[in-house]
Design an enzyme around this catalytic site. Structure first.
Site, PDB file in Angstrom:
ATOM      1  N   GLU A  47      -6.588   8.956  -0.816  1.00  0.00           N
ATOM      2  CA  GLU A  47      -6.665   7.528  -0.492  1.00  0.00           C
ATOM      3  C   GLU A  47      -7.740   6.816  -1.305  1.00  0.00           C
ATOM      4  OE1 GLU A  47      -4.745   5.629   1.144  1.00  0.00           O
ATOM      5  OE2 GLU A  47      -3.725   6.770   2.704  1.00  0.00           O
ATOM      6  N   HIS A  61       1.050   4.662  -2.750  1.00  0.00           N
ATOM      7  CA  HIS A  61       1.447   6.067  -2.604  1.00  0.00           C
ATOM      8  C   HIS A  61       2.704   6.417  -3.385  1.00  0.00           C
ATOM      9  CE1 HIS A  61      -1.517   7.415   0.331  1.00  0.00           C
ATOM     10  NE2 HIS A  61      -1.358   6.277   0.985  1.00  0.00           N
ATOM     11  N   HIS A  64       0.831  -1.207   0.000  1.00  0.00           N
ATOM     12  CA  HIS A  64       0.000   0.000   0.000  1.00  0.00           C
ATOM     13  C   HIS A  64       0.868   1.261   0.000  1.00  0.00           C
ATOM     14  CE1 HIS A  64      -3.019   2.966   1.036  1.00  0.00           C
ATOM     15  NE2 HIS A  64      -2.277   3.323   2.068  1.00  0.00           N
ATOM     16  N   SER A 108      -3.850   0.259  -4.589  1.00  0.00           N
ATOM     17  CA  SER A 108      -3.058  -0.834  -4.024  1.00  0.00           C
ATOM     18  C   SER A 108      -3.916  -2.024  -3.616  1.00  0.00           C
ATOM     19  CB  SER A 108      -2.281  -0.330  -2.799  1.00  0.00           C
ATOM     20  OG  SER A 108      -3.162   0.162  -1.799  1.00  0.00           O
TER      21      SER A 108
END
Length: 293
Positions: free
Chosen positions: A203, A162, A157, A222
C-alpha cells in the site's frame, strides 16, 4: 479513523453512513448513488459476474481528471514494475471501467479478478482471498467537487492503484503469498501484524531504482497528493519487524515510509515474510520490537 464509511441494511434499504466532513455528505444525489452502489455489492452472489454500475457523466469526468493528473506523476515516481503492469493492462482513461471489464483484461495476465465490496471487508476475508487471486473492490468514486482527493478508498484506488500492480506477475505473486500468510496465521494479533506489513509495502512502499526513490504501493500510486510527498517522508530500510508494529494515521500523509533497495529486495524481505510467517514468528518479532535497544 474510519477507513471505509460504514454500510448498514434495513430490509431493502442500504445506507452508506458518510462522515459529516465527507465531501459528499451534503449532496443528496451523491448519497443516493453511494447507497445504490453499495446495494449492488451487497446483492452480489459469489461465483457470478460483478454487477454493472451505471456511472454519471460527472463520475466519468472524475476518472478522466485523475487519470490525466496521475499519468505524468507515474512516469516520474512509479516503479518500473508498476509502469509495465499499467501498460499491459491498458485501462481506459476516458471513463470508469466496469469490474467485469477489468476482469476480462486482468485474468488472462495473472489470473487475478475483482469482486464487488460495499465497503469494509473483514481482514481475513479481504487478505485471505488474495491467495485465490481475488481482490475485493468498491465501485463508487470520490465526490466530483474534489476529484484529486478522497477520504476513503474508491474505485480509483482499487483499480488504478492495485489493478495495474496485479497486472504484473511479480506483484501478483506478492499479493498471493500475502493472502496465504493471512490464512496461515491463527490469532488476531498475527493477522493485524501481517496487515501492517502489507500496508507499509504493497500500500505505501517505496523502492530505490536507478538512484531515485519511486513507489510500488497502491495507496501512493492512486493518490495525487500523497505520491508527491515521498521526498518529504522519513525513509527507513525494509524491516518487517518494525513494519508490523508501526502505527499509522490514514487522515494524514504518511510521514514514515520503508524503502527497498530494488524490487528484488521487496521479494526477498517482504515476500519471504509472507511466505514463511506463522504465529510463532510474529511473537518473536513482537518480542524483538519491544526489547530495549
Amino acid at each position: 479513523a474510519q477507513l471505509y464509511a460504514p454500510v448498514t441494511r434495513t430490509g431493502d434499504d442500504v445506507t452508506v453512513h458518510l462522515g459529516d466532513n465527507h465531501p459528499g455528505a451534503v449532496d443528496p444525489e451523491y448519497r443516493a448513488r453511494r447507497n445504490a452502489l453499495a446495494a449492488l455489492a451487497m446483492d452480489w452472489q459469489p461465483g457470478t459476474q460483478p454487477p454493472i454500475a451505471t456511472y454519471t457523466d460527472a463520475e466519468h469526468e472524475v476518472w478522466r481528471i485523475v487519470s490525466r493528473e496521475l499519468h505524468n506523476l507515474h512516469q516520474r515516481l512509479a516503479c518500473a514494475a508498476y509502469l509495465e503492469g499499467k501498460e499491459r493492462l491498458g485501462l481506459p482513461e476516458d471513463r470508469i471501467p466496469q469490474l467485469v471489464e477489468v476482469n476480462d483484461m486482468l485474468r488472462p495476465l495473472t489470473g487475478f479478478q475483482y469482486v464487488p465490496a460495499a465497503g469494509l471487508v473483514p481482514l481475513l476475508e479481504f487478505y485471505g482471498s488474495l491467495a485465490d487471486g481475488i481482490f475485493h473492490s468498491t465501485q463508487y468514486i470520490r465526490h466530483h467537487s474534489v476529484p484529486l482527493y478522497t477520504p476513503e478508498p474508491d474505485v480509483i484506488h482499487e483499480v488504478l492503484g492495485h489493478g495495474n500492480c496485479l497486472a504484473h506477475d511479480r506483484f501478483a505473486a506478492l499479493y498471493r503469498v500475502a493472502g496465504q500468510a493471512a490464512r496461515r496465521v491463527q490469532t488476531t494479533e498475527a493477522l493485524e501484524f501481517v496487515s501492517k506489513v502489507f500496508w507499509f509495502s504493497l500500500e505505501f512502499g517505496v523502492v530505490r531504482e536507478r538512484g531515485e526513490v519511486r513507489t510500488y504501493g497502491a495507496g501512493l500510486l492512486s493518490s495525487y497528493g500523497e505520491i508527491q510527498q515521498i521526498a518529504q517522508a522519513e525513509l527507513r530500510p525494509l524491516d518487517v519487524g518494525r513494519m508490523g508494529v508501526q502505527g499509522y494515521d490514514i487522515t494524514h500523509y504518511q510521514p514514515l515510509l520503508f524503502c527497498a533497495e530494488g524490487f528484488d529486495e521487496i521479494e526477498d524481505v517482504v515476500g519471504a515474510f509472507f511466505a514463511e510467517v506463522d504465529d510463532d514468528m510474529v511473537q518473536r518479532l513482537l518480542h524483538d520490537a519491544s526489547a530495549p535497544a
